[in-house]
Design a protein around this motif. Structure first.
Motif, PDB file in Angstrom:
ATOM      1  N   VAL A 192       0.829  -1.206   0.000  1.00  0.00           N
ATOM      2  CA  VAL A 192       0.000   0.000   0.000  1.00  0.00           C
ATOM      3  C   VAL A 192       0.863   1.255   0.000  1.00  0.00           C
ATOM      4  O   VAL A 192       0.361   2.361  -0.201  1.00  0.00           O
ATOM      5  N   ALA A 193       2.162   1.084   0.243  1.00  0.00           N
ATOM      6  CA  ALA A 193       3.117   2.191   0.195  1.00  0.00           C
ATOM      7  C   ALA A 193       4.504   1.615  -0.056  1.00  0.00           C
ATOM      8  O   ALA A 193       4.869   0.575   0.505  1.00  0.00           O
ATOM      9  N   GLY A 194       5.281   2.263  -0.923  1.00  0.00           N
ATOM     10  CA  GLY A 194       6.634   1.797  -1.196  1.00  0.00           C
ATOM     11  C   GLY A 194       6.670   0.455  -1.889  1.00  0.00           C
ATOM     12  O   GLY A 194       5.739   0.057  -2.600  1.00  0.00           O
ATOM     13  N   ALA A 195       7.757  -0.275  -1.658  1.00  0.00           N
ATOM     14  CA  ALA A 195       7.960  -1.578  -2.305  1.00  0.00           C
ATOM     15  C   ALA A 195       8.730  -2.492  -1.365  1.00  0.00           C
ATOM     16  O   ALA A 195       9.091  -2.103  -0.250  1.00  0.00           O
ATOM     17  N   GLY A 196       8.961  -3.713  -1.825  1.00  0.00           N
ATOM     18  CA  GLY A 196       9.682  -4.677  -1.011  1.00  0.00           C
ATOM     19  C   GLY A 196      11.141  -4.305  -0.849  1.00  0.00           C
ATOM     20  O   GLY A 196      11.692  -3.539  -1.643  1.00  0.00           O
ATOM     21  N   PRO A 197      11.810  -4.814   0.177  1.00  0.00           N
ATOM     22  CA  PRO A 197      13.229  -4.491   0.410  1.00  0.00           C
ATOM     23  C   PRO A 197      14.112  -5.055  -0.713  1.00  0.00           C
ATOM     24  O   PRO A 197      13.971  -6.212  -1.102  1.00  0.00           O
ATOM     25  N   ALA A 198      15.018  -4.218  -1.190  1.00  0.00           N
ATOM     26  CA  ALA A 198      15.928  -4.646  -2.257  1.00  0.00           C
ATOM     27  C   ALA A 198      17.384  -4.565  -1.813  1.00  0.00           C
ATOM     28  O   ALA A 198      18.272  -5.036  -2.514  1.00  0.00           O
ATOM     29  N   LYS A 199      17.627  -3.965  -0.643  1.00  0.00           N
ATOM     30  CA  LYS A 199      18.986  -3.808  -0.136  1.00  0.00           C
ATOM     31  C   LYS A 199      19.097  -4.440   1.246  1.00  0.00           C
ATOM     32  O   LYS A 199      18.090  -4.679   1.915  1.00  0.00           O
ATOM     33  N   ALA A 200      20.319  -4.668   1.686  1.00  0.00           N
ATOM     34  CA  ALA A 200      20.563  -5.329   2.970  1.00  0.00           C
ATOM     35  C   ALA A 200      20.085  -4.500   4.150  1.00  0.00           C
ATOM     36  O   ALA A 200      19.787  -5.051   5.214  1.00  0.00           O
ATOM     37  N   ASP A 201      20.012  -3.175   3.988  1.00  0.00           N
ATOM     38  CA  ASP A 201      19.608  -2.330   5.114  1.00  0.00           C
ATOM     39  C   ASP A 201      18.149  -1.900   5.020  1.00  0.00           C
ATOM     40  O   ASP A 201      17.741  -0.936   5.667  1.00  0.00           O
ATOM     41  N   GLU A 202      17.354  -2.600   4.214  1.00  0.00           N
ATOM     42  CA  GLU A 202      15.950  -2.252   4.041  1.00  0.00           C
ATOM     43  C   GLU A 202      15.031  -3.359   4.565  1.00  0.00           C
ATOM     44  O   GLU A 202      15.399  -4.536   4.559  1.00  0.00           O
ATOM     45  N   ILE A 203      13.842  -2.934   4.992  1.00  0.00           N
ATOM     46  CA  ILE A 203      12.812  -3.894   5.411  1.00  0.00           C
ATOM     47  C   ILE A 203      11.452  -3.396   4.920  1.00  0.00           C
ATOM     48  O   ILE A 203      11.322  -2.259   4.468  1.00  0.00           O
ATOM     49  N   VAL A 239      14.866  -3.114  14.641  1.00  0.00           N
ATOM     50  CA  VAL A 239      14.326  -4.473  14.577  1.00  0.00           C
ATOM     51  C   VAL A 239      15.212  -5.401  15.397  1.00  0.00           C
ATOM     52  O   VAL A 239      16.437  -5.378  15.280  1.00  0.00           O
ATOM     53  N   ALA A 240      14.571  -6.199  16.220  1.00  0.00           N
ATOM     54  CA  ALA A 240      15.300  -7.142  17.072  1.00  0.00           C
ATOM     55  C   ALA A 240      15.004  -8.562  16.626  1.00  0.00           C
ATOM     56  O   ALA A 240      13.850  -8.934  16.404  1.00  0.00           O
ATOM     57  N   THR A 241      16.056  -9.329  16.481  1.00  0.00           N
ATOM     58  CA  THR A 241      15.917 -10.776  16.303  1.00  0.00           C
ATOM     59  C   THR A 241      16.463 -11.388  17.592  1.00  0.00           C
ATOM     60  O   THR A 241      16.363 -10.780  18.641  1.00  0.00           O
ATOM     61  N   ASN A 242      17.024 -12.571  17.552  1.00  0.00           N
ATOM     62  CA  ASN A 242      17.568 -13.149  18.778  1.00  0.00           C
ATOM     63  C   ASN A 242      18.846 -12.449  19.236  1.00  0.00           C
ATOM     64  O   ASN A 242      19.232 -12.551  20.385  1.00  0.00           O
ATOM     65  N   GLY A 243      19.492 -11.757  18.336  1.00  0.00           N
ATOM     66  CA  GLY A 243      20.741 -11.081  18.662  1.00  0.00           C
ATOM     67  C   GLY A 243      20.544  -9.604  18.926  1.00  0.00           C
ATOM     68  O   GLY A 243      19.450  -9.166  19.269  1.00  0.00           O
ATOM     69  N   PRO A 244      21.586  -8.782  18.764  1.00  0.00           N
ATOM     70  CA  PRO A 244      21.495  -7.349  19.035  1.00  0.00           C
ATOM     71  C   PRO A 244      20.502  -6.661  18.089  1.00  0.00           C
ATOM     72  O   PRO A 244      20.231  -7.128  16.992  1.00  0.00           O
ATOM     73  N   VAL A 245      19.979  -5.516  18.540  1.00  0.00           N
ATOM     74  CA  VAL A 245      19.045  -4.734  17.732  1.00  0.00           C
ATOM     75  C   VAL A 245      19.804  -4.088  16.565  1.00  0.00           C
ATOM     76  O   VAL A 245      20.921  -3.622  16.723  1.00  0.00           O
ATOM     77  N   LYS A 246      19.161  -4.075  15.388  1.00  0.00           N
ATOM     78  CA  LYS A 246      19.741  -3.409  14.228  1.00  0.00           C
ATOM     79  C   LYS A 246      18.741  -2.422  13.661  1.00  0.00           C
ATOM     80  O   LYS A 246      17.536  -2.591  13.811  1.00  0.00           O
ATOM     81  N   GLU A 247      19.241  -1.393  13.002  1.00  0.00           N
ATOM     82  CA  GLU A 247      18.384  -0.362  12.444  1.00  0.00           C
ATOM     83  C   GLU A 247      18.306  -0.526  10.928  1.00  0.00           C
ATOM     84  O   GLU A 247      19.323  -0.721  10.248  1.00  0.00           O
ATOM     85  N   TYR A 248      17.077  -0.463  10.416  1.00  0.00           N
ATOM     86  CA  TYR A 248      16.843  -0.629   8.979  1.00  0.00           C
ATOM     87  C   TYR A 248      16.008   0.535   8.462  1.00  0.00           C
ATOM     88  O   TYR A 248      15.300   1.202   9.222  1.00  0.00           O
ATOM     89  N   SER A 249      16.045   0.731   7.166  1.00  0.00           N
ATOM     90  CA  SER A 249      15.239   1.750   6.513  1.00  0.00           C
ATOM     91  C   SER A 249      13.956   1.101   6.008  1.00  0.00           C
ATOM     92  O   SER A 249      13.990   0.029   5.391  1.00  0.00           O
TER      93      SER A 249
END
Length: 850
Positions: free
Chosen positions: A138-149, A169-179
């Motif tokens: 409904v807005a934008g598109a799917g992630p195409a780069k490693a730093d996108e979600i 975004v947090a998975t089982n490891g440290p939090v990471k920042e995505y665009s």
């Protein structure tokens, strides 16, 4: 005779109102459950079909297995080479691979969005047109780069995220920042259940959840004209059948629909059990109503016999009345059930559940069930009064408006009731001696017989029990108290039937309350006595394992003085599977109160193993014994027992060893929680220090000891509140029974009340007499229910004691007191209308009433 029956129903509308209401409530409960589950089943099944729309074949990998030597075999998933082979098959339109795992998104305050257990991360795989049918953007598109979600729409709206924003975004490891690259809608079951879905670029998702180049699932779309079965047959030889399964999309959709049906069936069964309890309680009300109606119409029925009606016709006329009342109640109950189903959906959605949309389903079976139940319950309850009607002797009854008081002995009834009660008590005690699940099932059967026995014996118990409190009632309330206690036992059968409905409800409520409070205290005691840690760190929602880096990070953080993981693992001893916990030998003694029977906890630091007391006895182990173990990676080792400790079920596995030893034999992290002590003890600042050390990870929960107690206590209280709510219907019907009994009792005693008014009993004392009679009956039933409930709770608790350390039955006197107080309030409220009617009687008119 049918016209006569119909006339009688119309002539006694007010008296039959409570019966209609009781049956209506029970039928509404049943039909509402059926409509709700059928509607949800259809909606979720439709959602399943959408999930697999366009999927001809789906292949799922179970990862690597192990051979007899414990060595890994097979690939970790479906490799890209396998996908390429499948894609090259004739008839294949497209192939997409998928990996999934936990992913949590925080809101602007850093709190986790979604239900925790259903927060998922996956990869976005664009097809030829750059889109994927699973997701509608409904807005934008799917992630195409490693730093996108990309985020699902509900999560993006909750977090107030827009395309281009930075998202933690947090998975089982440290939090990471995505665009944030895009926002989408989806029919994904996890999102519909209130969770969130994060889409990563494929390589990123593979690194997070599996291994670069591998997928957990593969979805295959077919070209036009290619059958799913033909494609499935072509794909199977290309995949490792030992560690994978391949099925058509239609098969998977059907299986998912079946699983949904089974899951909803369990919920529906639980709701129907409580509906059955309500209907069972309603039977007493119906029985009482028709018994009293027949008694009040003795002269009329005798006249019918005198003008030629035979016993069968008179009996059938009463049953016809019940049939009309039952049919009317069933129709109203069905309509009420449809409204209840809509209400149930609204309640669930108010708690955050996202239920798929769809039309309300009122199946023919639901309509038939409502009609059959309404008519059957009412008719069955009226059979005995109808049978008694047929036995009325016309000449003997012509001179009286009421059935003559019977002097027949209750000996046979009391003997039967005593036998049934003894059987019930015997089964309960047998269940206590057996213990475990088998014992609890036996106790359940015994409880049923006990309740039936109690119902049969209630007339015998009514006179002595209520008679025992007569002096107190007379002393406190004077003449109204004395008259109330006498009226309450004037017709012991009627009093017994009225009290029985309350007794059944209070038995169930008391049993659940005592067990819930007792188990809660056991958990609380375990937390306070066994847990010395200031905080417990775990994944939010209790789902998934922590990354090993969590323990390492906390251990290096200044101000944290003790850290120990609780790593879940196992090893084999011969052919036996043994559950094990991996801990930090240097810190575990400061974090958990491990009581040793022999040996020392310090032996963990020497590479030795601790064994729980029960497991040590079972395996004939003692300090100094050795165990030959085989780890999950196939390696073997001989471990020496350094200590035997008292069981700590729920906190530690039966076997405990150094986490470094257990961890090196497992490639994957299985850290379920990490215990932490900080300098200066537990405080808000200390808790924030732990949170900050973990990067303010929204997917990780840092709980204090009080949080841990509240977590389990909250679950227990929620379960109890749900049970109270479900049993509330049965208790409401019980109240209606008291109202009905008193109203008809006042009608029967019109002349008597007129005489009492004539000799000086004023309106206020007449009201008090009726109120006290209601309170006496209510408390009589409630006291019996509480007593039986405590006994059953003790019995069930005895079967739990062996599996719960420090189990001790707790009687919640405050709640028991509240139950009895509420029963008294029920009596007062139930007596309001009958008492008002009695007080307003014209004494001269009442005296002339037959």
């Amino acid at each position: 005779m049918f016209r006569t029956a119909l006339r009688n129903v119309l002539a006694h509308k007010a008296r039959l109102l409570m019966t209609v209401l009781a049956v209506t409530l029970g039928v509404a409960f049943v039909s509402g459950t059926l409509v709700f589950t059928d509607t949800l089943k259809k909606s979720l099944s439709g959602q399943s079909a959408k999930d697999y729309a366009g999927v001809a074949v789906s292949v799922t990998s179970y990862g690597q297995g192990r051979n007899d030597q414990g060595e890994k075999e097979g690939e970790p998933g479906l490799g890209q080479a396998t996908l390429d082979k499948v894609k090259a098959l004739p008839g294949v339109e497209s192939v997409s691979g998928r990996v999934t795992g936990f992913a949590g998104v925080g809101d602007e305050n850093g709190k986790l969005i979604g239900a925790g257990w259903s927060n998922q991360g996956s990869n976005f795989t664009p097809l030829k047109d750059g889109k994927n049918p699973r997701y509608t953007f409904v807005a934008g598109a799917g992630p195409a780069k490693a730093d996108e979600i990309a985020l699902d729409k509900a999560t993006a709206e909750t977090g107030k995220y827009k395309v281009g924003d930075k998202v933690r975004v947090a998975t089982n490891g440290p939090v990471k920042e995505y665009s944030l690259a895009g926002v989408f809608t989806t029919e994904d079951g996890g999102v519909q259940a209130g969770g969130s879905l994060v889409l990563f670029e494929t390589k990123v998702a593979q690194e997070l959840y599996l291994k670069p180049g591998y997928f957990q699932e593969m979805s295959v779309a077919a070209k036009a004209g290619t059958s799913d079965e033909k494609l499935l047959a072509d794909i199977k030889p290309l995949v490792d059948g030992k560690h994978t399964t391949a099925k058509t999309g239609a098969e998977l959709a059907a299986k998912q629909a079946k699983d949904i049906e089974e899951g909803l069936g369990q919920m529906g069964t639980m709701l129907l059990v409580f509906a059955g309890i309500s209907l069972f309680v309603g039977i007493f009300l119906i029985y009482n109503t028709f018994t009293m109606l027949v008694a009040q119409r003795t002269k009329e029925l005798a006249l019918l016999r005198a003008v030629g009606a035979n016993r069968g016709q008179v009996m059938r006329s009463v049953l016809a009345e019940a049939l009309v009342v039952g049919a009317l109640s069933a129709v109203v109950g069905l309509l009420g059930g449809i409204g209840l189903a809509v209400g149930m959906r609204s309640v669930l959605e108010s708690f955050g559940a996202k239920l798929p949309g769809g039309d309300l389903v009122v199946a023919p079976g639901t309509i038939v069930a409502a009609l059959v139940i309404g008519v059957l319950v009412t008719t069955v309850a009226a059979v005995l009064p109808a049978w008694r009607t047929g036995r009325i002797a016309p000449v003997a009854a012509m001179g009286s408006a009421h059935l003559p008081a019977t002097a027949k002995s209750l000996l046979v009834r009391n003997i039967i009731g005593s036998i049934i009660s003894v059987i019930g008590i015997g089964l309960v005690l047998l269940g206590v001696s057996k213990g475990g699940d088998t014992g609890r099932m036996t106790i359940g059967a015994g409880a049923f017989f006990m309740l039936i026995g109690m119902i049969v014996l209630l007339p015998l118990l009514a006179k002595p029990v209520i008679g025992a409190v007569r002096p107190l009632l007379q002393k406190v309330f004077g003449i109204p108290g004395k008259l109330a206690s006498q009226n309450a036992v004037r017709n012991p059968r009627r009093t017994a039937v009225t009290a029985a409905s309350l007794a059944i409800g209070l038995t169930l409520v008391t049993t659940l309350s005592v067990l819930g409070i007792t188990v809660g205290k056991v958990v609380d005691r375990m937390s306070t006595e066994k847990l010395k840690a200031d905080y417990k760190v775990s994944m939010a929602g209790g789902m998934g394992y922590l990354d090993k880096s969590v323990t390492e990070t906390l251990a290096k953080t200044p101000g944290i003085k003790a850290v120990s993981p609780q790593t879940a693992g196992y090893f084999m001893v011969g052919d036996d599977f043994r559950s094990a916990s991996g801990v930090n030998p240097a810190g575990i003694g400061q974090l958990l109160n491990i009581e040793t029977v022999s040996g020392s906890v310090d032996s963990l630091g020497k590479g030795e193993i601790l064994v729980a007391e029960k497991s040590a006895k079972k395996a004939n182990l003692a300090v100094g014994s050795t165990i030959d173990v085989k780890y999950e990676d196939g390696q073997t080792q001989t471990l020496k027992v350094g200590a035997v400790y008292k069981d700590m079920e729920g906190l530690l596995s039966p076997y405990v060893l150094d986490d470094k030893i257990l961890g090196k034999h497992s490639e994957e992290s299985a850290v379920s929680e990490v215990y932490v002590n900080v300098d200066g003890g537990a405080s808000k600042a200390g808790q924030q220090k732990v949170v900050d050390a973990l990067g303010k990870n929204p997917a990780i929960n840092v709980a204090t000891q009080q949080d841990m107690r509240n977590e389990m206590g909250g679950m227990i209280n929620t379960m109890l509140n749900v049970m109270y709510g479900l049993l509330g219907m049965a208790l409401l019907i019980s109240v209606l029974g008291v109202v009905n009994t008193l109203a008809m009792s006042v009608f029967e005693r019109t002349q008597e009340i007129g005489m009492l008014r004539a000799i000086g009993l004023d309106r206020g004392r007449v009201k008090n007499m009726i109120r006290l009679e209601a309170v006496s009956i209510s408390l009589f039933g409630a006291a019996l229910g509480v007593a039986i409930g405590v006994f059953l709770a003790w019995a069930v608790g005895s079967t739990l004691a062996k599996s719960m350390p420090n189990y001790e039955l707790i009687l919640p006197w405050d709640r028991i007191g509240i139950f009895l107080l509420l029963a008294a309030v029920v009596g007062v409220l139930a007596a309001m209308w009958p008492a008002r009617s009695a007080a307003r009687l014209n004494m001269l008119t009442a005296i002339k009433t037959e």
